[in-house]
Design a protein around this motif. Structure first.
Motif, PDB file in Angstrom:
ATOM      1  N   SER B 334     -87.200 -55.296  34.278  1.00 24.95           N
ATOM      2  CA  SER B 334     -88.414 -54.702  34.053  1.00 24.95           C
ATOM      3  C   SER B 334     -89.475 -55.802  34.802  1.00 24.95           C
ATOM      4  N   TRP B 335     -90.617 -55.096  35.315  1.00 22.53           N
ATOM      5  CA  TRP B 335     -91.469 -56.013  35.850  1.00 22.53           C
ATOM      6  C   TRP B 335     -92.339 -56.843  35.084  1.00 22.53           C
ATOM      7  N   TYR B 336     -91.780 -57.797  34.251  1.00 19.45           N
ATOM      8  CA  TYR B 336     -92.266 -58.582  33.457  1.00 19.45           C
ATOM      9  C   TYR B 336     -91.618 -59.874  33.153  1.00 19.45           C
ATOM     10  N   ASP B 337     -92.138 -60.920  32.759  1.00 21.53           N
ATOM     11  CA  ASP B 337     -91.658 -62.089  32.553  1.00 21.53           C
ATOM     12  C   ASP B 337     -91.882 -62.703  31.254  1.00 21.53           C
ATOM     13  N   TYR B 338     -90.817 -63.320  30.573  1.00 23.69           N
ATOM     14  CA  TYR B 338     -91.097 -63.970  29.296  1.00 23.69           C
ATOM     15  C   TYR B 338     -90.869 -65.409  29.448  1.00 23.69           C
ATOM     16  N   LYS B 339     -91.646 -65.982  28.838  1.00 21.09           N
ATOM     17  CA  LYS B 339     -91.965 -67.535  28.890  1.00 21.09           C
ATOM     18  C   LYS B 339     -90.688 -68.348  28.664  1.00 21.09           C
ATOM     19  N   GLY B 340     -89.774 -67.864  28.047  1.00 19.52           N
ATOM     20  CA  GLY B 340     -88.606 -68.428  27.434  1.00 19.52           C
ATOM     21  C   GLY B 340     -87.484 -67.824  28.296  1.00 19.52           C
ATOM     22  N   GLY B 341     -87.791 -67.175  29.388  1.00 21.83           N
ATOM     23  CA  GLY B 341     -86.536 -66.463  30.265  1.00 21.83           C
ATOM     24  C   GLY B 341     -85.986 -65.243  29.913  1.00 21.83           C
ATOM     25  N   ASN B 342     -85.791 -64.624  30.934  1.00 25.03           N
ATOM     26  CA  ASN B 342     -85.767 -63.090  30.903  1.00 25.03           C
ATOM     27  C   ASN B 342     -83.955 -62.590  30.430  1.00 25.03           C
ATOM     28  N   ASP B 343     -83.352 -63.773  30.006  1.00 28.63           N
ATOM     29  CA  ASP B 343     -81.977 -63.215  29.575  1.00 28.63           C
ATOM     30  C   ASP B 343     -81.806 -62.770  28.153  1.00 28.63           C
ATOM     31  N   LYS B 344     -82.815 -63.078  27.522  1.00 30.10           N
ATOM     32  CA  LYS B 344     -82.828 -62.460  26.111  1.00 30.10           C
ATOM     33  C   LYS B 344     -84.080 -61.615  25.587  1.00 30.10           C
ATOM     34  N   SER B 345     -83.967 -60.729  24.521  1.00 33.43           N
ATOM     35  CA  SER B 345     -84.985 -59.860  24.369  1.00 33.43           C
ATOM     36  C   SER B 345     -85.917 -60.576  23.026  1.00 33.43           C
ATOM     37  N   LEU B 346     -87.017 -59.947  23.041  1.00 32.63           N
ATOM     38  CA  LEU B 346     -87.830 -60.498  22.146  1.00 32.63           C
ATOM     39  C   LEU B 346     -88.531 -59.289  20.997  1.00 32.63           C
ATOM     40  N   HIS B 347     -88.631 -60.013  19.867  1.00 32.72           N
ATOM     41  CA  HIS B 347     -88.904 -59.131  18.679  1.00 32.72           C
ATOM     42  C   HIS B 347     -90.494 -58.589  19.067  1.00 32.72           C
ATOM     43  N   THR B 353     -96.424 -59.540  27.247  1.00 33.17           N
ATOM     44  CA  THR B 353     -96.796 -58.624  28.296  1.00 33.17           C
ATOM     45  C   THR B 353     -97.314 -59.196  29.637  1.00 33.17           C
ATOM     46  N   THR B 354     -96.665 -59.945  30.332  1.00 30.60           N
ATOM     47  CA  THR B 354     -96.846 -60.708  31.475  1.00 30.60           C
ATOM     48  C   THR B 354     -96.382 -60.162  32.840  1.00 30.60           C
ATOM     49  N   PRO B 355     -97.272 -59.599  33.649  1.00 34.73           N
ATOM     50  CA  PRO B 355     -96.585 -58.697  34.735  1.00 34.73           C
ATOM     51  C   PRO B 355     -95.965 -59.530  35.772  1.00 34.73           C
ATOM     52  N   ASN B 356     -94.812 -59.240  36.278  1.00 32.01           N
ATOM     53  CA  ASN B 356     -94.224 -59.993  37.585  1.00 32.01           C
ATOM     54  C   ASN B 356     -93.666 -58.769  38.496  1.00 32.01           C
ATOM     55  N   TYR B 357     -94.384 -58.175  39.215  1.00 32.87           N
ATOM     56  CA  TYR B 357     -94.067 -57.018  39.964  1.00 32.87           C
ATOM     57  C   TYR B 357     -93.151 -57.461  41.317  1.00 32.87           C
ATOM     58  N   THR B 358     -92.127 -56.940  41.226  1.00 28.82           N
ATOM     59  CA  THR B 358     -91.300 -57.401  42.687  1.00 28.82           C
ATOM     60  C   THR B 358     -91.303 -56.237  43.463  1.00 28.82           C
ATOM     61  N   ASP B 359     -90.180 -55.552  43.742  1.00 28.67           N
ATOM     62  CA  ASP B 359     -90.218 -54.202  44.421  1.00 28.67           C
ATOM     63  C   ASP B 359     -89.088 -53.528  43.659  1.00 28.67           C
ATOM     64  N   PHE B 360     -88.776 -52.087  44.021  1.00 28.73           N
ATOM     65  CA  PHE B 360     -87.638 -51.529  43.501  1.00 28.73           C
ATOM     66  C   PHE B 360     -86.368 -52.214  43.758  1.00 28.73           C
ATOM     67  N   GLN B 361     -85.803 -53.069  42.818  1.00 26.20           N
ATOM     68  CA  GLN B 361     -84.538 -53.528  43.267  1.00 26.20           C
ATOM     69  C   GLN B 361     -83.279 -53.090  42.351  1.00 26.20           C
ATOM     70  N   ASP B 362     -82.299 -52.304  43.052  1.00 25.50           N
ATOM     71  CA  ASP B 362     -81.631 -51.503  42.392  1.00 25.50           C
ATOM     72  C   ASP B 362     -80.806 -52.519  41.421  1.00 25.50           C
TER      73      ASP B 362
END
Lengths: 173, 570
Positions: B334-347, B353-362
């Motif tokens: 998803s086009w967001y970043d988590y402070k503690g890294g994007n490899d784990k989910s958050l409760h 809710t910090t946006p980080n738009y890339t492009d449509f990456q398959d």
């Protein structure tokens, strides 16, 4: 929801503001009808509706109108914050940009009213070209500055159909 | 050869749902669902008074205004442990149910029936035969030969002018359209009758919610308007009697038309019980509380694993730990970043809710939707989850309508159609009708409860909230028409410190999660047939069977033409 039900009501008119107030200028239509409601005394046979981004829920309020004035955020390729007034022949073309049979938006509500023979006799769209549709509950400065012009266009559309709009300020004075 | 089809938007002009599929030998081999617009409402709410949140959140979506208002006040009440008066609870229940019934009727007849019904074929129908067929299925008063002849004439005139209006851009004559001209005429007639009937549900919401389309009669602690048996400008007995009459009209239509049509149309598409199965892990929450604390409910909810009803685990109260601990959201795709890294989910209480738009990456980020999971797994939510949970929990009305519907389909199709057929594209439509019939009965029951309690002299509708110093956390969950909706609020010293909405379409239209497991749309699209890549009707059938609702948050009118379907060699 204050619709005249008297049989002798001279005509039925609705002023509808549409748009999402969480996306800054996208909500300009809603802000415009709030302004008209606060600033003018309107006859009881005029329905003022804050439609937000709703559709089919509004069907009944939009049936058998003599005049429907829609205030909305529009994209017509004009400079940001331009006020656009569309009426008569311009309006059908405006709503012809339907892309699938499943978009139950305002254009579908109007198409449905046509199919059931309850379409408004006249539609006037008063639109403002957005500067920004970023998340936020306030309009951009440029669009806020265009509000008086858009408001005047709405009042003029109502006047031309014989709707008396008395400014509340004049009443108080 | 493999082809890539992009449908953007699936729903509206500023379309927020984009679907990409890769097609090999006429079947979908890979799918991506992408939310095309950032919904940053959570950031707007930070720092505000928790009592105002419901009025703001009901603007998130144009179709589901009331549901966000309800989930929001429930979240704040949950954080404060605030009980609401039973009258307020009944009034909210009536609003919830009338809204849901409205939504289901409109979804079936006005948003998705045209995926299955060929309007132009109805012009070839014989009204007498249509009437004979309709009367063999139901005793609805709108099934006369005269009625069908009138609709046919109207339709002929409409098509003759070259202006199909509401029916423009349908996939008329598509090889996947299978209904006879008579069934098509029947469906078009009921489409028009449904337009008349939906207004009764709208009126109930508007009378009880005191305004439409955005309700005003909600408050943290109950409902805003006082009750009285006779006074002006409040909910009077006269208005309640009108509501009772409208409930009767909805009951007639849902039982004698909607349930029957779903079975009749479904019986012509038996192959669609084999399409769109996808994720069979289901989640729903109980709703229609029977007390002011959310400890007992009229309609059950819970979790089902792998489509096996014996695995059902119930969610029991508004404070249910099993639900509270199970939900988390991932942003790897998803086009967001988590402070503690994007490899784990958050409760959601810790949600960012910090946006980080890339492009449509398959293979990378491709959606503005986060990917919600329940104990680490993607879920399917919605009426099908609701019906399966009802069956698993032994909910009698759900079992009665589900059984009757399967029997009716079997009898029309002339083959035995069992419960397994519900895990499918067409099954989701059947489940929605079954859920709707349950809601109509419950609507009548809630009306009785309200009037009984008023008759006892109890007119209380509001318990004022107080906000203590320090931090409180609360969740408001609600089984909305499209499935489980939850609002999660963290309040600090009387102000909102964090707010997260986990909405039904986010569960279903989620991108791949942190383990690269696809969301419900993506999984359900696999193996879908596609006869003509330029007209991917079959893909729309499966997506529409979920009643997608991302699109409604933006409403800009656009005069510039936009392409809807693009096809490329992949």
């Amino acid at each position: 929801m204050h619709t005249a039900s008297r049989p002798d009501a001279p005509r039925r008119v609705a002023l509808l503001g549409v748009g999402n107030i969480l996306l800054s200028d996208e909500g300009v239509g809603v802000r415009l009808v709030e302004r008209i409601e606060a600033g003018y005394r309107l006859p009881e046979w005029v329905t003022v509706l804050d439609g937000g981004t709703c559709a089919m829920e509004m069907l009944e309020d939009l049936e058998n109108l003599d005049l429907l004035v829609i205030a909305d955020c529009v994209r017509t390729g004009r400079p940001p914050a331009s006020v656009v007034v569309l009426q008569d022949d311009d309006v059908p073309a405006f709503f012809r940009t339907k892309l699938s049979p499943h978009q139950v938006g305002l254009s579908d509500v109007l198409a449905t009213l046509h199919f059931t023979d309850r379409a408004p006799r006249r539609v006037v769209v008063v639109g403002v070209q957005p500067v920004s549709v970023d998340t936020g509950m306030t309009l951009t400065q440029a669009v806020a500055a265009a509000l008086p012009e858009a408001e005047a266009a709405i009042v003029s559309a109502l006047h031309s159909a014989g709707v008396p709009c008395t400014p509340r300020r004049a009443e108080a004075a | 050869m493999s082809q890539r089809i992009t449908i953007d938007p699936v729903t509206r002009i500023e379309g927020h749902l984009r679907v990409d599929v890769e097609v090999n030998d006429g079947r979908v081999s890979k799918a991506w669902a992408s939310g095309q617009m950032w919904r940053g409402v959570e950031n707007i709410l930070t720092g505000r008074d928790p009592r105002d949140a419901w009025a703001i959140t009901q603007r998130i979506c144009g179709v589901c205004t009331t549901v966000h208002a309800i989930a929001s006040v429930r979240a704040v009440e949950n954080a404060l442990n605030l009980e609401i008066p039973v009258n307020a609870n009944s009034i909210r229940n009536l609003i919830i149910l009338a809204h849901a019934i409205h939504d289901h009727i409109v979804h079936f007849y006005h948003l998705s029936a045209l995926d299955w019904v060929d309007v132009t074929s109805a012009l070839k129908a014989d009204p007498a035969k249509t009437s004979a067929l309709a009367e063999s299925l139901s005793n609805w008063s709108g099934n006369s030969k005269h009625e069908f002849a009138k609709v046919k004439e109207r339709l002929t005139g409409f098509v003759g002018t070259g202006q199909l209006g509401i029916f423009t851009n349908g996939y008329w004559g598509h090889p996947a359209m299978k209904l006879t001209p008579e069934v098509n005429l029947l469906a078009v007639s009921h489409y028009l009758q449904a337009l008349e009937v939906q207004r009764y549900a709208s009126k109930i919401v508007s009378v009880l919610g005191s305004k439409s389309p955005h309700i005003q009669n909600v408050a943290v602690g109950g409902v805003a308007n006082p009750l009285a048996l006779d006074a002006q400008s409040v909910l009077t007995m006269e208005r309640l009697l009108a509501v009772k009459e409208w409930i009767g009209k909805l009951d007639d239509f849902v039982k004698n038309v909607y349930l029957v049509d779903v079975a009749a149309i479904g019986a012509f598409y038996p192959e669609w019980t084999q399409v769109g199965r996808g994720i069979t892990d289901y989640l729903c929450v109980p709703d229609i509380p029977l007390d002011g604390k959310g400890e007992t409910f009229a309609i059950p909810g819970g979790h089902i694993a792998g489509g096996d009803l014996s695995t059902f685990k119930a969610i029991n109260t508004f404070h249910d730990k099993y639900f509270l601990d199970g939900v988390s959201e991932a942003v790897k795709h998803s086009w967001y970043d988590y402070k503690g890294g994007n490899d784990k989910s958050l409760h959601p209480y810790e949600g960012e809710t910090t946006p980080n738009y890339t492009d449509f990456q398959d293979e990378g980020k491709y959606s503005w939707l986060k990917s919600p999971t329940f104990y680490g797994k993607p879920m399917q939510v919605g009426p099908l989850a609701r019906v399966l949970a009802g069956l698993a929990a032994g909910h009698e009305p759900t079992a009665r309508y589900a059984t009757a519907t399967l029997e009716r389909v079997s009898s029309i199709a002339g083959i035995k159609v069992g419960l397994d057929a519900m895990h499918s594209t067409i099954g989701r439509h059947a489940a929605r009708a079954v859920a709707c019939a349950v809601q109509v009965d419950e609507l009548a029951a809630q009306w009785d409860r309200l009037v009984d309690n008023m008759g006892k002299g109890d007119l209380t509708t509001f318990n004022p909230p107080t906000f203590p110093k320090g931090e409180q956390r609360g969740v408001g969950f609600h089984e909305a028409p499209r499935g489980v909706l939850s609002h999660w609020v963290v309040i600090k010293d009387g102000k909102i410190d964090n707010y997260q909405c986990v909405v039904p379409t986010t569960w279903n239209a989620a991108p791949r999660n942190e383990h690269d497991a696809p969301g419900a749309y993506e999984a359900c699209l696999l193996d879908n047939p596609v006869a003509d890549p330029e007209q991917p009707l079959e893909v729309l059938r499966t997506v529409h069977s979920f009643d997608p609702c991302l699109a409604c948050a933006v409403h800009i009118l656009d005069t510039e033409h936009t392409e809807v379907v693009t096809v490329k060699a992949a």
